[in-house]
Design a protein around this motif. Sequence first.
Motif, mmCIF file in Angstrom:
data_model
loop_
_atom_site.group_PDB
_atom_site.id
_atom_site.type_symbol
_atom_site.label_atom_id
_atom_site.label_comp_id
_atom_site.label_asym_id
_atom_site.label_seq_id
_atom_site.Cartn_x
_atom_site.Cartn_y
_atom_site.Cartn_z
ATOM 1 N N GLY A 141 -4.524 -0.933 -5.269
ATOM 2 C CA GLY A 141 -4.978 -2.298 -5.016
ATOM 3 C C GLY A 141 -4.040 -3.338 -5.616
ATOM 4 O O GLY A 141 -3.780 -4.383 -5.006
ATOM 5 N N CYS A 142 -3.519 -3.056 -6.806
ATOM 6 C CA CYS A 142 -2.563 -3.976 -7.441
ATOM 7 C C CYS A 142 -1.303 -4.117 -6.596
ATOM 8 O O CYS A 142 -0.768 -5.232 -6.430
ATOM 9 C CB CYS A 142 -2.198 -3.482 -8.837
ATOM 10 S SG CYS A 142 -3.532 -3.628 -10.061
ATOM 11 N N ALA A 175 0.836 -1.210 0.000
ATOM 12 C CA ALA A 175 0.000 0.000 0.000
ATOM 13 C C ALA A 175 0.866 1.253 0.000
ATOM 14 O O ALA A 175 0.528 2.255 -0.666
ATOM 15 C CB ALA A 175 -0.927 -0.008 1.213
ATOM 16 N N ILE A 189 -1.045 -3.564 -3.337
ATOM 17 C CA ILE A 189 -1.380 -4.280 -2.099
ATOM 18 C C ILE A 189 -1.390 -5.781 -2.349
ATOM 19 O O ILE A 189 -0.831 -6.569 -1.570
ATOM 20 C CB ILE A 189 -2.741 -3.807 -1.556
ATOM 21 C CG1 ILE A 189 -2.644 -2.368 -1.047
ATOM 22 C CG2 ILE A 189 -3.241 -4.739 -0.443
ATOM 23 C CD1 ILE A 189 -3.975 -1.768 -0.631
ATOM 24 N N LEU A 190 -2.017 -6.193 -3.451
ATOM 25 C CA LEU A 190 -2.050 -7.610 -3.794
ATOM 26 C C LEU A 190 -0.639 -8.131 -4.043
ATOM 27 O O LEU A 190 -0.291 -9.255 -3.632
ATOM 28 C CB LEU A 190 -2.920 -7.817 -5.037
ATOM 29 C CG LEU A 190 -3.096 -9.256 -5.531
ATOM 30 C CD1 LEU A 190 -3.645 -10.161 -4.429
ATOM 31 C CD2 LEU A 190 -4.009 -9.278 -6.754
ATOM 32 N N MET A 228 -8.858 -3.913 -12.874
ATOM 33 C CA MET A 228 -7.394 -3.925 -12.948
ATOM 34 C C MET A 228 -6.920 -4.064 -14.389
ATOM 35 O O MET A 228 -5.997 -3.366 -14.820
ATOM 36 C CB MET A 228 -6.847 -5.080 -12.108
ATOM 37 C CG MET A 228 -6.979 -4.888 -10.616
ATOM 38 S SD MET A 228 -6.380 -6.344 -9.704
ATOM 39 C CE MET A 228 -6.490 -5.739 -8.008
ATOM 40 N N ARG A 253 -6.993 4.258 -7.351
ATOM 41 C CA ARG A 253 -7.319 3.259 -6.321
ATOM 42 C C ARG A 253 -7.019 1.853 -6.823
ATOM 43 O O ARG A 253 -6.603 0.982 -6.050
ATOM 44 C CB ARG A 253 -8.794 3.363 -5.951
ATOM 45 C CG ARG A 253 -9.226 4.659 -5.281
ATOM 46 C CD ARG A 253 -8.548 4.868 -3.940
ATOM 47 N NE ARG A 253 -7.289 5.620 -4.084
ATOM 48 C CZ ARG A 253 -6.339 5.664 -3.171
ATOM 49 N NH1 ARG A 253 -6.453 4.966 -2.065
ATOM 50 N NH2 ARG A 253 -5.254 6.381 -3.373
ATOM 51 N N THR A 254 -7.239 1.641 -8.105
ATOM 52 C CA THR A 254 -6.979 0.325 -8.682
ATOM 53 C C THR A 254 -5.485 0.012 -8.662
ATOM 54 O O THR A 254 -5.079 -1.117 -8.363
ATOM 55 C CB THR A 254 -7.510 0.260 -10.123
ATOM 56 O OG1 THR A 254 -8.916 0.567 -10.126
ATOM 57 C CG2 THR A 254 -7.309 -1.126 -10.715
ATOM 58 N N LEU A 305 -13.481 -6.418 -9.705
ATOM 59 C CA LEU A 305 -12.184 -5.850 -9.349
ATOM 60 C C LEU A 305 -11.108 -6.272 -10.345
ATOM 61 O O LEU A 305 -10.305 -5.453 -10.796
ATOM 62 C CB LEU A 305 -11.794 -6.302 -7.937
ATOM 63 C CG LEU A 305 -10.388 -5.881 -7.464
ATOM 64 C CD1 LEU A 305 -10.270 -4.362 -7.456
ATOM 65 C CD2 LEU A 305 -10.089 -6.457 -6.078
#
Length: 344
Positions: A231-232, A125, A234-235, A208, A227-228, A204
């Motif tokens: 998220g990538c 993040a 974070i994953l 992406m 935000r996407t 989601l």
Amino acid sequence: MQPAGTLPAAPARPAKTASFVQAGFLGGNEFGLIVLICVFAAIFSLATKGFASPFNLFTLGRTMAIDIVIGFSMMVVIVSGGLNLAVGAIGVCAVMAGGFAMERLGFSWPLGLAVTLLVGAALGAVNGEVIVRSGVHSFIITLATMSIFFGGMVFLSRAEAFRGLPPEVAQFGKLRLMGFLSPLFLVSIVAGLVLAWLYRLTALGRRMLAAGASPRAAEVSGIRVDRTIVGCHILSGILAALAGAMLTARHGAAIPSMAGHLGQDWLLPAFLAPVLGGTLLTGGKVSVLGTFLGAMLVSALTNGLLLLRVGEFWVQAFLGLLLLAAVLLDLGRRRLLARHRIAV
């Protein structure tokens, strides 16, 4: 109207728009990788005495499993058109935090694993937030955070390994199923199935892919690209932490140098697996199966060449040439398709 006494015309057969070879599996990277894996496995089995032995298959399965998840951790960022050079540093930092929680705080292994994954997500993040807020390319940001994360971990841990982990950690890494199969390989399969579900069946995952394919079009369609991207990352951090946890189970300890200096030992497999598998470096296209098979090929080649007593330096040089060839072939393929106006 149809004239009397004539038979009704047979319904027209739907025309085949594309053969299986053209449209799908046989014409893609995945089939080629399967063929290469089988060919090299046969060559190494004939050229060496130990390649097909149960012990080597167990060892190879553990190595493959870790390389597969490392490849996944890079793949999920490449999807967005970015890069994450800090995958190794994140993985080591996460497992050192988990090791501290288990050894010093007395956490059980499930809680230690949870801490590991949460730290990985948090560091991912941080990468994502800095990238979207600064507007600087992810290559530069993650190159910087690779050093920052690793340096901070060495300072806080004093470069000391955590070896007093719960015995279940090492037992899981040493466990053999059917005499040759490592459960770590099953973990990589589960990770691949989850990612395939994410990209194929969830909104989601589609966001992406859309954000990577065309950020402007994605913004116009209502997708929050920033935000996407976060998220990538974070994953990616979660998957890097998972790879680190698997490596910890293999060693039976959380070791600061387990991914090399600054985590650089992970970079080559991290890039090779998704690139060989067909994930576009420009973003917007992903192949979970291709990344899985690409990591398997890299691990099998490394293992076989080392059994043939090829020097480790030459193995690394060969893998570097393989990555360069894969990138150039993919570039040539896309130019050829663009020239003939065929979608990639």
